[in-house]
Structures are given as structure tokens and as C-alpha cells.
Design a protein around this motif. Structure first.
Motif, short mmCIF file in Angstrom:
data_model
loop_
_atom_site.label_atom_id
_atom_site.label_comp_id
_atom_site.label_asym_id
_atom_site.label_seq_id
_atom_site.Cartn_x
_atom_site.Cartn_y
_atom_site.Cartn_z
N ILE A 1 11.90 48.88 37.53
CA ILE A 1 12.95 47.92 37.87
C ILE A 1 12.51 47.14 39.11
N GLY A 2 12.69 45.83 39.07
CA GLY A 2 12.32 44.98 40.20
C GLY A 2 10.97 44.31 40.02
N ASP A 3 10.21 44.72 39.02
CA ASP A 3 8.91 44.11 38.77
C ASP A 3 9.08 42.72 38.16
N THR A 4 8.18 41.82 38.50
CA THR A 4 8.11 40.53 37.83
C THR A 4 7.13 40.69 36.68
N ILE A 5 7.58 40.41 35.47
CA ILE A 5 6.74 40.67 34.31
C ILE A 5 6.65 39.44 33.42
N ASN A 6 5.57 39.38 32.65
CA ASN A 6 5.40 38.39 31.60
C ASN A 6 5.61 39.10 30.27
N VAL A 7 6.51 38.57 29.45
CA VAL A 7 6.74 39.11 28.11
C VAL A 7 6.19 38.09 27.13
N HIS A 8 5.19 38.47 26.36
CA HIS A 8 4.57 37.58 25.37
C HIS A 8 5.29 37.78 24.04
N LYS B 1 3.87 28.72 10.72
CA LYS B 1 3.03 28.88 11.90
C LYS B 1 3.61 29.95 12.83
N GLU B 2 2.73 30.60 13.57
CA GLU B 2 3.15 31.59 14.56
C GLU B 2 2.49 31.27 15.88
N ARG B 3 3.28 31.33 16.95
CA ARG B 3 2.73 31.10 18.29
C ARG B 3 3.29 32.14 19.24
N ILE B 4 2.66 32.22 20.41
CA ILE B 4 3.12 33.17 21.43
C ILE B 4 3.68 32.40 22.60
N GLN B 5 4.89 32.77 22.99
CA GLN B 5 5.55 32.13 24.13
C GLN B 5 5.72 33.18 25.23
N VAL B 6 5.39 32.81 26.46
CA VAL B 6 5.47 33.73 27.58
C VAL B 6 6.80 33.52 28.31
N TYR B 7 7.50 34.62 28.56
CA TYR B 7 8.76 34.60 29.29
C TYR B 7 8.55 35.41 30.56
N GLN B 8 8.58 34.75 31.72
CA GLN B 8 8.33 35.44 32.99
C GLN B 8 9.63 35.57 33.76
N GLY B 9 9.90 36.78 34.24
CA GLY B 9 11.11 37.00 35.02
C GLY B 9 11.10 38.37 35.66
N VAL B 10 12.21 38.69 36.32
CA VAL B 10 12.36 39.96 37.03
C VAL B 10 13.04 40.95 36.10
N LEU B 11 12.49 42.14 36.03
CA LEU B 11 13.07 43.21 35.22
C LEU B 11 14.27 43.77 35.97
N ILE B 12 15.49 43.53 35.45
CA ILE B 12 16.68 43.95 36.18
C ILE B 12 17.37 45.16 35.55
N GLY B 13 16.94 45.60 34.38
CA GLY B 13 17.57 46.77 33.78
C GLY B 13 16.81 47.30 32.59
N ARG B 14 16.92 48.63 32.42
CA ARG B 14 16.39 49.30 31.23
C ARG B 14 17.53 50.09 30.62
N LYS B 15 17.50 50.21 29.30
CA LYS B 15 18.60 50.87 28.62
C LYS B 15 18.06 51.56 27.38
N GLY B 16 18.64 52.68 27.02
CA GLY B 16 18.27 53.38 25.80
C GLY B 16 17.06 54.27 26.00
N ARG B 17 16.64 54.88 24.89
CA ARG B 17 15.46 55.73 24.92
C ARG B 17 14.81 55.71 23.55
N GLY B 18 13.54 56.06 23.54
CA GLY B 18 12.83 56.12 22.27
C GLY B 18 12.69 54.76 21.63
N ARG C 1 3.88 41.26 39.37
CA ARG C 1 4.14 41.64 40.76
C ARG C 1 5.07 42.84 40.77
N ARG C 2 4.81 43.77 41.67
CA ARG C 2 5.66 44.94 41.81
C ARG C 2 6.72 44.67 42.86
N GLY C 3 7.98 44.88 42.51
CA GLY C 3 9.07 44.66 43.45
C GLY C 3 9.65 45.99 43.91
#
Length: 130
Positions: free
Chosen positions: A24-31, A39-56, A90-92
Motif C-alpha cells: 500500500i502506498g506504492d506507485t505502480i504501473n498496471v499494463h 486488434k489488441e494493445r497494451i495501455q499503462v495505468y500509473q497511480g498510487v496503490l490505495i487498497g487491497r481486498k480479497g484473497r486468492g 516508487r515505494r511509498g
């Protein structure tokens, strides 16, 4: 074999193992893989990880970014085949499990402290607190 054990076994084969350490708090790129017609393409979404939920197999992360001074949050299932990869930029330094308080912040108070103190940079990183 019980139903629950069979489900756990099936889910275990689907769960991704190539994930970097996402805290939590890391700035990450999600491809993200985006399909448009044939056609298929990859889009990068960069932002701050503000929450995790669930398991498995049901685990999701919430990533927040600012676009034109407007906050945009997206929820990504970690084990989705639509996600090509995750990169840690980046690690926050965060002291709580959910960073929902960032929704109310503007300007410089929105930034999180960097967590490089006594850390082996981004790869692997220091053990999580708590």
C-alpha cells in the motif's frame, strides 16, 4: 475430496506467481490489455496503490491517479488475464492498510513519503511493517 478442496486446487492453478511485491502506498504501473475489434494493445495505468481486498483468486487492488486535477480510481483483479504485468515505480511509506484519506487531499499534501530508508531499493524491498 470435499468441494472446497477441489475449488482451492483449481484456483491454485490459476493464481499468478509472477507478481512483484505490491504494498500500500506504492506507485505502480498496471499494463492492461485492451481489445479493440480484432486488434489488441497494451495501455499503462500509473497511480498510487490505495487498497487491497480479497484473497486468492478474488484479490483486487485499487489504484488512484490524478487526471486534469480530478481523481480517478480503478479496481484491478490481480489474477485477471487482461492484466499483462505490474511494475513498481516508487515505494511509498504508508502507515495504514487503506489510503482512502488521499481522496480528500489536494496539492502537495497528496504526496506520500518515499520509503528508501535502509532499503535495498525497489527490487524485493524491505519487509513490511506490522
Amino acid at each position: 475430496m470435499a468441494q472446497q478442496q477441489i475449488l482451492e486446487q483449481i484456483n491454485h492453478s490459476i493464481i499468478r506467481t509472477d507478481l512483484p511485491r505490491l504494498d500500500i502506498g506504492d506507485t505502480i504501473n498496471v499494463h492492461c490489455r485492451i481489445v479493440e475489434g480484432d486488434k489488441e494493445r497494451i495501455q499503462v495505468y500509473q497511480g498510487v496503490l490505495i487498497g487491497r481486498k480479497g484473497r486468492g483468486i478474488d484479490e483486487t487492488i485499487t489504484v488512484r491517479r490524478i487526471v486534469d486535477n480530478e481523481g480517478v480510481e480503478r479496481v484491478f483483479p490481480i489474477n485477471s488475464p487482461r492484466i499483462a504485468k505490474f511494475e513498481v515505480v516508487r515505494r511509498g511509506d504508508a502507515r495504514r492498510a487503506k489510503l482512502y484519506f488521499l481522496r480528500d487531499r489536494t496539492g502537495r499534501s497528496r504526496r506520500l513519503r518515499d520509503r528508501r530508508r535502509g532499503m535495498q531499493h525497489v527490487e524485493g524491498g524491505a519487509p513490511a511493517k506490522g
